[in-house]
Scaffold this motif. Structure first.
Motif, PDB file in Angstrom:
ATOM      1  N   THR A   1      -9.869  -5.042   3.626  1.00 51.07           N
ATOM      2  CA  THR A   1     -10.200  -5.177   2.209  1.00 51.07           C
ATOM      3  C   THR A   1      -9.646  -3.969   1.461  1.00 51.07           C
ATOM      4  OG1 THR A   1     -12.202  -6.426   2.714  1.00 51.07           O
ATOM      5  CG2 THR A   1     -12.050  -5.436   0.527  1.00 51.07           C
TER       6      THR A   1
ATOM      7  N   SER B   1     -11.359 -10.644  -5.015  1.00 52.72           N
ATOM      8  CA  SER B   1     -12.592 -10.504  -5.790  1.00 52.72           C
ATOM      9  C   SER B   1     -12.201  -9.895  -7.124  1.00 52.72           C
ATOM     10  CB  SER B   1     -13.589  -9.611  -5.050  1.00 52.72           C
ATOM     11  OG  SER B   1     -13.159  -8.263  -5.074  1.00 52.72           O
ATOM     12  N   SER B   2     -13.172  -9.478  -7.889  1.00 54.03           N
ATOM     13  CA  SER B   2     -12.855  -8.903  -9.196  1.00 54.03           C
ATOM     14  C   SER B   2     -12.187  -7.545  -9.086  1.00 54.03           C
ATOM     15  CB  SER B   2     -14.136  -8.770 -10.024  1.00 54.03           C
ATOM     16  OG  SER B   2     -15.057  -7.910  -9.360  1.00 54.03           O
TER      17      SER B   2
END
Length: 578
Positions: free
Chosen positions: A485, A524-525
Motif C-alpha cells: 500500500t 482509496s482516497s
C-alpha cells in the motif's frame, strides 16, 4: 541590458532557420538533420561524439525539457571504480589501489558519499578491492569479494598476469564500515556476484592468485558468513589453481578441485555478464559468444546458444523490465563491445527472449542497432522502464562517446534515441547509478593507469521538467504474493508502479539490475494498493526503490523499501535527497 550585443543578420537568419525546423518538423526533425550529417550541425571529424551542443541557447533550453539535461556534480575524492547505492540513499564507492601501480601497496581507499549534502566519509579497508565484485544483500549490507593481489607489472609478479585476491567483505550499512569476512576458497580478479532467491550470492569467474582462470562456482551465505563450492553433477571438469603458471610461480598448480560427477564450471570470461531469471536459473550472456544457464538447485551448467558476435569486449547485458506474473520468463538485451581489445566497437544489439521461447531455450533475435557503436558503456534502467546506455568509446579508451542512447523495451521499433551529450568522458572504469530522485549519477573513468577522473556529472531525464506524482508516506510492504500500500495524494492519476533494485555496479555492467512492474489492485482516497512481487525469483530479497507513475510514465521520487516486507509499515529509512 547595457552589455547586450545586437544579433547579426547572419545569425538572425540562422535562428529563423532553426525555428522553422522546430515549427514544421519539431525538435525531432532538428535532431534528424543533425544525425544525418547536415554540415551546419555536425563536425566532419567527430560526428555524434562531440560534447559541445549543436543548438543555439534558445533551443538548448527546449531540447533539455524534452530529452533531459546534464549538470556537473561534486567531485569524488578518489576514483569511483566500484559504486553502490545504499538503503539510506548514500553512495558507497571503492577505488582500492585506484588502477595505479604507485598505490599497489596502499593506501587502499573507499568512501561513503551523501549526494545531497555532499558530506563524504572515509571507509577503511586493508585489502585492495580494485577489480572486485559486489552485490546487495537482503539486510541492506553490500557484499564485496575478490580484488587485486598483484598488479601485472609488479616487480614481485612471477608471470606478468593480474593476480586475484580471495578477499571478502560486507559493507555494514549501520556502522558505515567494511567488515572483513572469511576469505573465498581462491583468489578472484574480475568476479561476478549474483544475488540468488534464497538470499545467498553466486560468485563466478575471475582470475586466481596466480593469474589463471578460477573455474569454481562459489556460494556465499550471509547468514553464516561462509563459502561453499557448487559442483556440476553432470560435469567432469577439474581445476588446479594457477595451473598455467607452474613453471614460473612457486606454489602454483595446487590445490585441485572437481572430477567425475562433480565438475567445476565452464569458462565464462572475466566479469561474466549474468542475470537471475524469473525461472530461478542464472543466465550468462557475455562477453563470450556462447551463453549458458546455471541451475542453483542442482549446480549444473547448460549451454544455451551462440550470439552473433564472436566476442563483446567490455560490452554489457541488461535484464529488461519484468511483469509481476507467473508466466514471466524474462528478456536480456546484449549491447556493444568489441571483438578484441583493440578493434572498433560494434553497434549490434541482440535480445535473448525467454518469453518468446521457454525458460531454458530463449529466442535470440536482433533488434535496432545503436546509433553510435560503443564499448565501455554504462547501462541504467530508469523508473519508467526505459534503458539508457551512457558513455563508452568507439575504440580503445581514447575515442570517447558523450551522447547517451535510450531504448524503450515496450516500443522496440522506435530503436535507440539519442539524448543530450555529457561533458565528461566515461570510458574504462566509468560508473553510473540511478538515484532515488530518478537522476543518474555518473562518475569515474581512466583513459590510462594513474589517470583518474574525479568529476561527476548528473543526468536528469525529461521527466524532471514535468509535474511529478508524489509518494506521500511510507509504504506498507507485504510478503511475497501479498500487497503493498502506497500513500499518494492523487491516487486516480497513478497508472503504473515500478520496483527497481538498488544498484551495485562496476566495469560497465550491473549483474543484479532489475525492474518489476507491479499491478495496481485498488485505490482509496489517499493511497493505491499493488501486488507485491510474487516470488523471490522475480525480486530477490533486498532493498528496492518503488515509484508511482502517471499516464505519461512520469515517475515520482522513490521510496526505498525492503522486499519481502512484513505487512506492517516500517519507519522510513533516513534517505537523503528526496
Amino acid at each position: 541590458m547595457p552589455d547586450e550585443k545586437p544579433i547579426s543578420r547572419r545569425h538572425f537568419l540562422k535562428l529563423i532557420g532553426y525555428l522553422g525546423v522546430v515549427s514544421f518538423g519539431g525538435l525531432g526533425a532538428l535532431r534528424e538533420l543533425y544525425q544525418k550529417g547536415s554540415p551546419s550541425f555536425r563536425s566532419a571529424s567527430s560526428p555524434l561524439a562531440t560534447p559541445t551542443s549543436v543548438f543555439p541557447p534558445l533551443l538548448q533550453t527546449a531540447f533539455a525539457q524534452t530529452t533531459g539535461s546534464w549538470s556537473l556534480g561534486q567531485n569524488t575524492t578518489v576514483v569511483a571504480i566500484h559504486a553502490a547505492l545504499t538503503s539510506t540513499g548514500k553512495i558507497f564507492y571503492v577505488a582500492g589501489s585506484s588502477y595505479c601501480i604507485n598505490t599497489a601497496s596502499g593506501p587502499y581507499t573507499a568512501r561513503l558519499l551523501d549526494p545531497t549534502t555532499g558530506i563524504e566519509t572515509n571507509v577503511a579497508l586493508s585489502n585492495d578491492l580494485f577489480c572486485s565484485g559486489a552485490t546487495q544483500l537482503p539486510n541492506g549490507n553490500i557484499f564485496v569479494c575478490g580484488g587485486t593481489k598483484l598488479y601485472d607489472i609488479d616487480v614481485n609478479n612471477c608471470n606478468g598476469q593480474w593476480h586475484g585476491g580471495n578477499y571478502a567483505y560486507e559493507f555494514d550499512i549501520t556502522s558505515g564500515t567494511l567488515i572483513q569476512q572469511t576469505p573465498m576458497k581462491q583468489g578472484r580478479w574480475y568476479p561476478t556476484c549474483v544475488s540468488l532467491p534464497n538470499g545467498k550470492v553466486l560468485i563466478a569467474g575471475g582470475d586466481d592468485e596466480y593469474g589463471g582462470y578460477n573455474f569454481l562456482t562459489e556460494i556465499y551465505d550471509p547468514a553464516t558468513k561462509s563459502f561453499s563450492i557448487s559442483y556440476d553433477p553432470l560435469g567432469n571438469g577439474t581445476y588446479c589453481v594457477g595451473s598455467g603458471a607452474i613453471s614460473s610461480c612457486p606454489g602454483a598448480g595446487a590445490p585441485c578441485y572437481g572430477g567425475p560427477n562433480q565438475g567445476v564450471a565452464i569458462f565464462l570470461a572475466l566479469y561474466p555478464r549474468m542475470s537471475l531469471m524469473p525461472s530461478g536459473l542464472v543466465f550468462a550472456s557475455g562477453s563470450l559468444q556462447k551463453t549458458y544457464l546455471w541451475d542453483p538447485s542442482s549446480g549444473t551448467w547448460t549451454f544455451v546458444n551462440s550470439t552473433s558476435q564472436t566476442y563483446r569486449d567490455y560490452g554489457t547485458s541488461i535484464l529488461l523490465p519484468l511483469q509481476n506474473t507467473s508466466n514471466e520468463r524474462g528478456k536480456v538485451i546484449i549491447v556493444g563491445g568489441s571483438t578484441t581489445g583493440s578493434t572498433v566497437a560494434t553497434n549490434v544489439v541482440e535480445i535473448e527472449d525467454f518469453n518468446q521461447g521457454t525458460s531454458t531455450a530463449p529466442v535470440l533475435r536482433t533488434v535496432a542497432s545503436l546509433n553510435i557503436a560503443r564499448k565501455f558503456l554504462l547501462p541504467i534502467i530508469l523508473p519508467n522502464g526505459k534503458v539508457i546506455v551512457f558513455g563508452g568509446s568507439s575504440q580503445g579508451t581514447t575515442n570517447p562517446i558523450f551522447i547517451p542512447e535510450m531504448f524503450d523495451p515496450e516500443n522496440e521499433s522506435q530503436g535507440w534515441v539519442t539524448l543530450p551529450a555529457a561533458t565528461v568522458a566515461r570510458v574504462y572504469h566509468g560508473t553510473a547509478l540511478l538515484l532515488p530522485d530518478g537522476s543518474v549519477w555518473t562518475a569515474s573513468s581512466t583513459v590510462n593507469s594513474c589517470t583518474p577522473e574525479f568529476r561527476t556529472e548528473i543526468f536528469k531525464p525529461a521527466y524532471f521538467s514535468a509535474t511529478r506524482p508524489i509518494i506521500s508516506g511510507t509504504p506498507t510492504v507485504g510478503v511475497y504474493g501479498a500487497s503493498i500500500t502506497i500513500p499518494t495524494p492523487n491516487p486516480s492519476s497513478i497508472s503504473r508502479v515500478s520496483l527497481v533494485r538498488l544498484g551495485a555496479t562496476t566495469h560497465h555492467y550491473e549483474a543484479n539490475a532489475r525492474l518489476i512492474w507491479l499491478q495496481i489492485t485498488g485505490t482509496s482516497s489517499n493511497s493505491i494498493t499493488v501486488s507485491a512481487p510474487l516470488n523471490a525469483n522475480l525480486a530477490p530479497p533486498g532493498y528496492y526503490m518503488i515509484h508511482v507513475l502517471d499516464s505519461s510514465l512520469v515517475p515520482s521520487t522513490a521510496q526505498i523499501i525492503q522486499i519481502p516486507g512484513t505487512g506492517v509499515a516500517a519507519p522510513p529509512a533516513q534517505v537523503t535527497g528526496l
